[in-house]
Write a protein that holds these residues in place. Sequence first.
Motif, PDB file in Angstrom:
ATOM      1  N   MET A   1       7.235  51.395  71.250  1.00 13.12           N
ATOM      2  CA  MET A   1       7.357  52.682  70.631  1.00 13.12           C
ATOM      3  C   MET A   1       8.673  53.301  71.042  1.00 13.12           C
ATOM      4  O   MET A   1       9.248  52.974  72.055  1.00 13.12           O
ATOM      5  N   THR A   2       9.134  54.177  70.198  1.00  9.84           N
ATOM      6  CA  THR A   2      10.334  54.953  70.487  1.00  9.84           C
ATOM      7  C   THR A   2      10.150  56.340  69.878  1.00  9.84           C
ATOM      8  O   THR A   2       9.179  56.585  69.184  1.00  9.84           O
ATOM      9  N   VAL A   3      11.058  57.218  70.159  1.00  9.79           N
ATOM     10  CA  VAL A   3      10.995  58.575  69.623  1.00  9.79           C
ATOM     11  C   VAL A   3      12.173  58.755  68.673  1.00  9.79           C
ATOM     12  O   VAL A   3      13.282  58.293  68.937  1.00  9.79           O
ATOM     13  N   TYR A   4      11.937  59.421  67.569  1.00  9.09           N
ATOM     14  CA  TYR A   4      12.943  59.574  66.518  1.00  9.09           C
ATOM     15  C   TYR A   4      12.906  61.003  65.996  1.00  9.09           C
ATOM     16  O   TYR A   4      11.847  61.614  65.891  1.00  9.09           O
ATOM     17  N   LYS A   5      14.069  61.522  65.698  1.00 12.08           N
ATOM     18  CA  LYS A   5      14.184  62.807  65.017  1.00 12.08           C
ATOM     19  C   LYS A   5      14.952  62.536  63.724  1.00 12.08           C
ATOM     20  O   LYS A   5      16.076  62.038  63.769  1.00 12.08           O
ATOM     21  N   PRO A   6      14.351  62.810  62.576  1.00 16.37           N
ATOM     22  CA  PRO A   6      14.991  62.506  61.299  1.00 16.37           C
ATOM     23  C   PRO A   6      16.406  63.088  61.198  1.00 16.37           C
ATOM     24  O   PRO A   6      16.612  64.297  61.266  1.00 16.37           O
ATOM     25  N   ILE A   7      17.364  62.213  61.068  1.00 19.17           N
ATOM     26  CA  ILE A   7      18.778  62.594  61.084  1.00 19.17           C
ATOM     27  C   ILE A   7      19.158  63.440  59.873  1.00 19.17           C
ATOM     28  O   ILE A   7      19.945  64.371  59.987  1.00 19.17           O
ATOM     29  N   GLY A   8      18.586  63.144  58.718  1.00 21.53           N
ATOM     30  CA  GLY A   8      18.915  63.910  57.520  1.00 21.53           C
ATOM     31  C   GLY A   8      18.598  65.386  57.675  1.00 21.53           C
ATOM     32  O   GLY A   8      19.392  66.260  57.315  1.00 21.53           O
ATOM     33  N   SER A   9      17.440  65.682  58.246  1.00 22.81           N
ATOM     34  CA  SER A   9      17.044  67.077  58.468  1.00 22.81           C
ATOM     35  C   SER A   9      17.989  67.764  59.444  1.00 22.81           C
ATOM     36  O   SER A   9      18.395  68.905  59.239  1.00 22.81           O
ATOM     37  N   ILE A  40      20.927  80.826  75.605  1.00 20.09           N
ATOM     38  CA  ILE A  40      21.649  80.220  74.501  1.00 20.09           C
ATOM     39  C   ILE A  40      20.706  80.011  73.314  1.00 20.09           C
ATOM     40  O   ILE A  40      19.658  79.382  73.465  1.00 20.09           O
ATOM     41  N   PRO A  41      21.054  80.516  72.124  1.00 24.53           N
ATOM     42  CA  PRO A  41      20.224  80.260  70.938  1.00 24.53           C
ATOM     43  C   PRO A  41      20.188  78.749  70.641  1.00 24.53           C
ATOM     44  O   PRO A  41      21.174  78.044  70.863  1.00 24.53           O
ATOM     45  N   ALA A  42      19.049  78.286  70.166  1.00 25.49           N
ATOM     46  CA  ALA A  42      18.904  76.854  69.899  1.00 25.49           C
ATOM     47  C   ALA A  42      18.043  76.618  68.659  1.00 25.49           C
ATOM     48  O   ALA A  42      17.281  77.483  68.239  1.00 25.49           O
ATOM     49  N   ILE A  43      18.202  75.436  68.103  1.00 23.79           N
ATOM     50  CA  ILE A  43      17.361  74.984  66.993  1.00 23.79           C
ATOM     51  C   ILE A  43      16.747  73.663  67.434  1.00 23.79           C
ATOM     52  O   ILE A  43      17.474  72.701  67.727  1.00 23.79           O
ATOM     53  N   PHE A  44      15.447  73.618  67.507  1.00 24.06           N
ATOM     54  CA  PHE A  44      14.754  72.409  67.927  1.00 24.06           C
ATOM     55  C   PHE A  44      14.085  71.730  66.739  1.00 24.06           C
ATOM     56  O   PHE A  44      13.643  72.389  65.806  1.00 24.06           O
ATOM     57  N   PHE A  45      13.992  70.416  66.808  1.00 27.92           N
ATOM     58  CA  PHE A  45      13.322  69.617  65.785  1.00 27.92           C
ATOM     59  C   PHE A  45      12.198  68.836  66.439  1.00 27.92           C
ATOM     60  O   PHE A  45      12.332  68.381  67.568  1.00 27.92           O
ATOM     61  N   ALA A  46      11.113  68.664  65.717  1.00 25.93           N
ATOM     62  CA  ALA A  46       9.984  67.893  66.234  1.00 25.93           C
ATOM     63  C   ALA A  46      10.360  66.423  66.327  1.00 25.93           C
ATOM     64  O   ALA A  46      11.065  65.889  65.470  1.00 25.93           O
ATOM     65  N   SER A  47       9.903  65.801  67.382  1.00 25.74           N
ATOM     66  CA  SER A  47      10.103  64.362  67.553  1.00 25.74           C
ATOM     67  C   SER A  47       8.968  63.614  66.871  1.00 25.74           C
ATOM     68  O   SER A  47       7.848  64.106  66.794  1.00 25.74           O
ATOM     69  N   VAL A  48       9.283  62.422  66.386  1.00 21.76           N
ATOM     70  CA  VAL A  48       8.280  61.563  65.763  1.00 21.76           C
ATOM     71  C   VAL A  48       8.172  60.306  66.612  1.00 21.76           C
ATOM     72  O   VAL A  48       9.188  59.667  66.922  1.00 21.76           O
ATOM     73  N   VAL A  49       6.961  59.970  67.028  1.00 18.24           N
ATOM     74  CA  VAL A  49       6.743  58.727  67.759  1.00 18.24           C
ATOM     75  C   VAL A  49       6.755  57.596  66.741  1.00 18.24           C
ATOM     76  O   VAL A  49       6.008  57.617  65.770  1.00 18.24           O
ATOM     77  N   VAL A  50       7.634  56.620  66.951  1.00 20.60           N
ATOM     78  CA  VAL A  50       7.752  55.490  66.035  1.00 20.60           C
ATOM     79  C   VAL A  50       7.077  54.275  66.670  1.00 20.60           C
ATOM     80  O   VAL A  50       7.380  53.904  67.798  1.00 20.60           O
TER      81      VAL A  50
END
Length: 81
Positions: A1-9, A40-50
């Motif tokens: 397994m690995t963790v992925y964050k959709p690059i397009g988004s 510091i303001p931030a924008i976080f994205f959900a991780s997807v377990v692959v």
Amino acid sequence: MTVYKPIGSQAKVAAETAVAAAKGEVVKTTSTIALGDKTIPAIFFASVVVTKGNVKETVIKDGFQNLETIQKSLPKEKWPK
């Protein structure tokens, strides 16, 4: 397994954020990060377990990886179905 964050988004939001910042507009953020005495303001994205079971619907579908490269890296019994 690995963790992925959709690059397009991430790329879309990064571009929108850069344009807003360049125009002097307020950048929309989702959270903050404490850094020393600053916030510091931030924008976080959900991780997807692959996993082997969802690799085709995640990293392959998004074009981040291709099936042939994955198959070259793994023994045949571990190939995604």
